[in-house]
Design a protein around this motif. Structure first.
Motif, PDB file in Angstrom:
ATOM      1  N   ILE A   1      -3.651 -14.417 -24.494  1.00 26.52           N
ATOM      2  CA  ILE A   1      -2.396 -15.079 -24.110  1.00 26.52           C
ATOM      3  C   ILE A   1      -1.624 -14.163 -23.166  1.00 26.52           C
ATOM      4  O   ILE A   1      -1.477 -12.967 -23.424  1.00 26.52           O
ATOM      5  N   ILE A   2      -1.125 -14.745 -22.077  1.00 27.18           N
ATOM      6  CA  ILE A   2      -0.203 -14.052 -21.170  1.00 27.18           C
ATOM      7  C   ILE A   2       1.130 -14.796 -21.222  1.00 27.18           C
ATOM      8  O   ILE A   2       1.195 -15.988 -20.920  1.00 27.18           O
ATOM      9  N   ASP A   3       2.187 -14.114 -21.635  1.00 28.35           N
ATOM     10  CA  ASP A   3       3.516 -14.714 -21.653  1.00 28.35           C
ATOM     11  C   ASP A   3       4.204 -14.495 -20.316  1.00 28.35           C
ATOM     12  O   ASP A   3       4.020 -13.455 -19.672  1.00 28.35           O
ATOM     13  N   LYS A   4       5.001 -15.473 -19.908  1.00 20.49           N
ATOM     14  CA  LYS A   4       5.648 -15.404 -18.596  1.00 20.49           C
ATOM     15  C   LYS A   4       7.098 -15.858 -18.708  1.00 20.49           C
ATOM     16  O   LYS A   4       7.418 -16.731 -19.514  1.00 20.49           O
ATOM     17  N   PRO A   5       7.976 -15.297 -17.873  1.00 21.93           N
ATOM     18  CA  PRO A   5       9.395 -15.634 -17.948  1.00 21.93           C
ATOM     19  C   PRO A   5       9.821 -16.754 -17.010  1.00 21.93           C
ATOM     20  O   PRO A   5      10.965 -17.196 -17.047  1.00 21.93           O
ATOM     21  N   ALA A   6       8.903 -17.200 -16.138  1.00 23.81           N
ATOM     22  CA  ALA A   6       9.265 -18.188 -15.120  1.00 23.81           C
ATOM     23  C   ALA A   6       8.104 -19.170 -14.968  1.00 23.81           C
ATOM     24  O   ALA A   6       7.151 -19.151 -15.742  1.00 23.81           O
ATOM     25  N   TYR A   7       8.187 -20.042 -13.974  1.00 26.09           N
ATOM     26  CA  TYR A   7       7.202 -21.107 -13.843  1.00 26.09           C
ATOM     27  C   TYR A   7       5.784 -20.593 -13.594  1.00 26.09           C
ATOM     28  O   TYR A   7       4.833 -21.033 -14.224  1.00 26.09           O
ATOM     29  N   SER A   8       5.630 -19.707 -12.631  1.00 27.80           N
ATOM     30  CA  SER A   8       4.294 -19.263 -12.254  1.00 27.80           C
ATOM     31  C   SER A   8       3.681 -18.349 -13.310  1.00 27.80           C
ATOM     32  O   SER A   8       4.353 -17.466 -13.856  1.00 27.80           O
ATOM     33  N   ALA A   9       2.386 -18.546 -13.550  1.00 24.96           N
ATOM     34  CA  ALA A   9       1.670 -17.625 -14.438  1.00 24.96           C
ATOM     35  C   ALA A   9       1.738 -16.203 -13.902  1.00 24.96           C
ATOM     36  O   ALA A   9       1.703 -15.235 -14.665  1.00 24.96           O
ATOM     37  N   PHE A  10       1.864 -16.089 -12.582  1.00 24.61           N
ATOM     38  CA  PHE A  10       1.876 -14.772 -11.950  1.00 24.61           C
ATOM     39  C   PHE A  10       3.268 -14.128 -11.957  1.00 24.61           C
ATOM     40  O   PHE A  10       3.437 -13.039 -11.408  1.00 24.61           O
ATOM     41  N   SER A  11       4.249 -14.796 -12.587  1.00 25.83           N
ATOM     42  CA  SER A  11       5.553 -14.144 -12.761  1.00 25.83           C
ATOM     43  C   SER A  11       5.454 -13.000 -13.769  1.00 25.83           C
ATOM     44  O   SER A  11       6.358 -12.172 -13.859  1.00 25.83           O
ATOM     45  N   ASN A  12       4.359 -12.964 -14.511  1.00 28.81           N
ATOM     46  CA  ASN A  12       4.009 -11.769 -15.293  1.00 28.81           C
ATOM     47  C   ASN A  12       2.988 -10.991 -14.472  1.00 28.81           C
ATOM     48  O   ASN A  12       1.842 -11.419 -14.329  1.00 28.81           O
ATOM     49  N   PRO A  13       3.370  -9.845 -13.904  1.00 29.11           N
ATOM     50  CA  PRO A  13       2.473  -9.109 -13.009  1.00 29.11           C
ATOM     51  C   PRO A  13       1.176  -8.669 -13.673  1.00 29.11           C
ATOM     52  O   PRO A  13       0.190  -8.374 -12.995  1.00 29.11           O
TER      53      PRO A  13
END
Length: 202
Positions: free
Chosen positions: A107-119
């Motif tokens: 699981i990768i958690d993210k703070p915004a829409y894009s999955a890539f908002s978590n570097p």
């Protein structure tokens, strides 16, 4: 639809990004996406086949609006019931049909829409030598859209699984599927789940 699936080349060095299939978007959730139930069996089938190559993302809301920058504060003031101070923690969990695959699925958690908002996601994919991201999940015209555009910008080939995407807006979904087909040729491919199984064998 394409005239021929021969337009899409074999899928190699890929990871399946399953976007935000969480209870908050499931029927009865605060941001319920009615299509989720319809596409969930297809996504489960893909995950079960490619467990070692799947990553789930979760959209994690802030505790309070002020924990996010700029316009996100206004957004979460409007949706204050979606902040973690008001939202049951289970709402941000994966739906049970997918949660059972963790582990081995990451699981990768993210703070915004894009999955890539978590570097950490881009770093992980580069480290694994990934060249293609296979995208499923919610919503076609919000988090999936943002993830697709980020992936294209980074240089990944994107493969969207048409029957494994969902939105709360028919108009938005249809518009974005048209855009993906007509504006991103050579960077974004659309396939059905059946075609995915034929094209991606690793």
């Amino acid at each position: 639809m394409r005239d021929s699936k021969s337009d899409v080349t074999e899928i190699r060095d890929a990871v399946h990004l399953c976007i935000d299939m969480q209870n908050i978007f499931a029927p009865g959730g605060l941001w319920a996406t009615p299509w989720m139930e319809r596409v969930l069996p297809t996504i489960v089938s893909i995950v079960s086949r490619y467990q070692a190559r799947t990553i789930f993302t979760r959209f994690i809301t802030p505790k309070v609006p002020e924990d996010r920058p700029g316009q996100w504060q206004n957004y979460f003031r409007r949706w204050h019931q979606a902040t973690r101070n008001h939202l049951p923690s289970s709402a941000l969990d994966l739906v049970p049909a997918l949660a059972r695959y963790v582990p081995p699925v990451r699981i990768i958690d993210k703070p915004a829409y894009s999955a890539f908002s978590n570097p950490a996601l881009a770093s992980l994919l580069v480290e694994k030598g990934v060249g293609t991201v296979v995208v499923t999940g919610a919503e076609t015209d919000v988090c999936v859209l943002s993830t697709v555009l980020s992936a294209v910008d980074i240089g990944f080939r994107v493969v969207l699984v048409e029957d494994a995407l969902c939105s709360s807006s028919d108009v938005g979904h249809d518009a974005l599927m048209t855009m993906y087909r007509t504006r991103f040729h050579g960077q974004v491919d659309l396939v059905t789940s059946e075609e995915l199984m034929e094209l991606w064998r690793e």
